[in-house]
Enzyme design. Structure first.
Site, PDB file in Angstrom:
ATOM      1  N   LYS A 196       0.818  -1.214   0.000  1.00  0.00           N
ATOM      2  CA  LYS A 196       0.000   0.000   0.000  1.00  0.00           C
ATOM      3  C   LYS A 196       0.855   1.269   0.000  1.00  0.00           C
ATOM      4  CE  LYS A 196      -2.176  -1.023   3.847  1.00  0.00           C
ATOM      5  NZ  LYS A 196      -1.595  -2.344   4.205  1.00  0.00           N
ATOM      6  N   ARG A 224      -9.422   0.634   8.782  1.00  0.00           N
ATOM      7  CA  ARG A 224      -8.879  -0.672   9.142  1.00  0.00           C
ATOM      8  C   ARG A 224      -9.941  -1.546   9.806  1.00  0.00           C
ATOM      9  NH1 ARG A 224      -3.352   0.075   8.762  1.00  0.00           N
ATOM     10  NH2 ARG A 224      -2.039  -1.224  10.044  1.00  0.00           N
ATOM     11  N   ARG A 281      11.634  -6.386   5.162  1.00  0.00           N
ATOM     12  CA  ARG A 281      11.408  -4.945   5.005  1.00  0.00           C
ATOM     13  C   ARG A 281      12.194  -4.131   6.031  1.00  0.00           C
ATOM     14  NH1 ARG A 281       5.371  -2.638   4.330  1.00  0.00           N
ATOM     15  NH2 ARG A 281       5.080  -2.805   6.565  1.00  0.00           N
ATOM     16  N   ARG A 327      11.316  -2.323  11.792  1.00  0.00           N
ATOM     17  CA  ARG A 327      10.342  -1.745  12.726  1.00  0.00           C
ATOM     18  C   ARG A 327      10.131  -2.677  13.923  1.00  0.00           C
ATOM     19  NH1 ARG A 327       5.434  -0.261   8.792  1.00  0.00           N
ATOM     20  NH2 ARG A 327       4.329  -1.297  10.485  1.00  0.00           N
ATOM     21  N   ARG A 345      -0.032  -9.223  13.495  1.00  0.00           N
ATOM     22  CA  ARG A 345      -0.641  -8.227  12.602  1.00  0.00           C
ATOM     23  C   ARG A 345      -1.453  -8.885  11.501  1.00  0.00           C
ATOM     24  NH1 ARG A 345       4.325  -5.396  10.789  1.00  0.00           N
ATOM     25  NH2 ARG A 345       3.101  -4.204   9.303  1.00  0.00           N
TER      26      ARG A 345
HETATM   27  P1  ADP Z   1       1.121  -2.023   7.934  1.00  0.00           P
HETATM   28  O1  ADP Z   1       2.468  -2.267   7.394  1.00  0.00           O
HETATM   29  O2  ADP Z   1       0.632  -3.085   8.857  1.00  0.00           O
HETATM   30  O3  ADP Z   1       0.119  -1.589   6.926  1.00  0.00           O
HETATM   31  P2  ADP Z   1       0.897   0.552   9.239  1.00  0.00           P
HETATM   32  O4  ADP Z   1       2.122   1.356   9.132  1.00  0.00           O
HETATM   33  O5  ADP Z   1      -0.256   0.889   8.406  1.00  0.00           O
HETATM   34  O6  ADP Z   1       1.368  -0.946   9.024  1.00  0.00           O
HETATM   35  O7  ADP Z   1       0.408   0.530  10.761  1.00  0.00           O
HETATM   36  C1  ADP Z   1       1.251   0.224  11.841  1.00  0.00           C
HETATM   37  C2  ADP Z   1       0.444   0.123  13.124  1.00  0.00           C
HETATM   38  O8  ADP Z   1      -0.214   1.362  13.391  1.00  0.00           O
HETATM   39  C3  ADP Z   1      -0.681  -0.907  13.092  1.00  0.00           C
HETATM   40  O9  ADP Z   1      -0.223  -2.197  13.410  1.00  0.00           O
HETATM   41  C4  ADP Z   1      -1.636  -0.339  14.146  1.00  0.00           C
HETATM   42  O10 ADP Z   1      -1.178  -0.605  15.460  1.00  0.00           O
HETATM   43  C5  ADP Z   1      -1.522   1.150  13.925  1.00  0.00           C
HETATM   44  N1  ADP Z   1      -2.532   1.640  12.932  1.00  0.00           N
HETATM   45  C6  ADP Z   1      -2.270   2.214  11.720  1.00  0.00           C
HETATM   46  N2  ADP Z   1      -3.404   2.560  11.088  1.00  0.00           N
HETATM   47  C7  ADP Z   1      -4.420   2.201  11.914  1.00  0.00           C
HETATM   48  C8  ADP Z   1      -5.841   2.279  11.821  1.00  0.00           C
HETATM   49  N3  ADP Z   1      -6.454   2.801  10.737  1.00  0.00           N
HETATM   50  N4  ADP Z   1      -6.562   1.784  12.856  1.00  0.00           N
HETATM   51  C9  ADP Z   1      -5.976   1.268  13.960  1.00  0.00           C
HETATM   52  N5  ADP Z   1      -4.646   1.148  14.099  1.00  0.00           N
HETATM   53  C10 ADP Z   1      -3.860   1.620  13.095  1.00  0.00           C
END
Ligand code: ADP
Ligand code: ZN
Length: 214
Positions: A13, A88, A127, A160, A171
């Site tokens: 994404k 989400r 990553r 990370r 996750r």
């Molecule tokens: P990913 O690589 O899983 O897409 P993100 O960078 O989008 O990771 O998100 C990292 C973390 O931030 C998630 O695991 C969650 O804890 C939090 N997070 C991000 N966006 C949301 C959301 N829309 N709702 C709830 N938690 C979120």
């Protein structure tokens, strides 16, 4: 363009969003990036989000909706936006619909990035991310020129906290339970577009075809 990018962690994404911003001046809005900078800066928001993030769990819908309600009203959204990592959960999707209609904003569609679980696991484990600018690298096929140093901003490129094998598997479970239902939700809203995302270039091409841009 005004799009939601939907897909598992590691589906690409963020990379796809960055590539799309080059096309028409739309901006990428990543709730993950917003939360990570808040954690790093030690703000109240960061303190509230930190524990859940580290464990690979979601932060509360309330916190996220507070962030997005403000973010979507900032001037730089006028040229369009790519929502990366939001919504989400079903409640976030429902609230977003209300928010967009209040702001008079219409989405072009919800791009569902499909990638197999094997590919996703491999991508997440390899990553690496710049702590300063969020640039994404991969130790196998896209390492920074100098190990551990960002090509763009000289920040530290690290794994990370939530990309240990344990947190990754958590996750992915959270994704299956709470986010995958959005596919059916947006299908019934008539907004869903399925995108084969074997690579980010392939995904961007498919999105360009959908939007009829070349
Ligand atoms: P990913 O690589 O899983 O897409 P993100 O960078 O989008 O990771 O998100 C990292 C973390 O931030 C998630 O695991 C969650 O804890 C939090 N997070 C991000 N966006 C949301 C959301 N829309 N709702 C709830 N938690 C979120
Ligand atoms: Zn950087």
């Amino acid at each position: 363009m005004r799009l939601i990018l939907l897909g598992a962690p590691g589906a690409g994404k963020g990379t796809v969003a960055k590539m799309l911003t080059d096309l028409d001046g739309s901006i990428q809005i990543s709730t993950g990036d917003i939360l990570r900078s808040a954690v790093k800066a030690g703000t109240d928001l960061g303190k509230q989000a930190e524990a859940a993030m580290k464990a690979g769990e979601l932060v509360s819908d309330e916190l996220i909706m507070g962030i997005m309600e403000e973010r979507l009203q900032e001037n730089d959204c006028a040229a369009g936006f790519l929502l990366d990592g939001f919504p989400r959960t079903i409640p976030q999707a429902v609230d977003l619909k209300g928010l967009l209609s209040k702001l008079g904003i219409k989405l072009d569609g919800v791009m569902n990035l499909n990638v197999s679980r094997d590919v996703i696991l491999d991508r997440l484990i390899t990553r690496r991310t710049c702590v300063d600018c969020g640039e994404i690298y991969n130790v196998k096929n896209n390492p920074p020129a100098k190990e551990g140093v960002c090509n763009k901003c000289v920040g530290a490129v690290v794994q990370r906290d939530d990309e240990t094998e344990e947190a990754i598997s958590k996750r992915l479970d959270v994704f299956e339970e709470q986010t995958a239902p959005l596919v059916g939700h947006y299908e019934s809203e008539g907004l869903l577009v399925d995108i084969e995302a074997t690579s980010s270039v392939v995904a961007v091409d498919a999105i360009k075809r959908f939007l009829k841009i070349d």
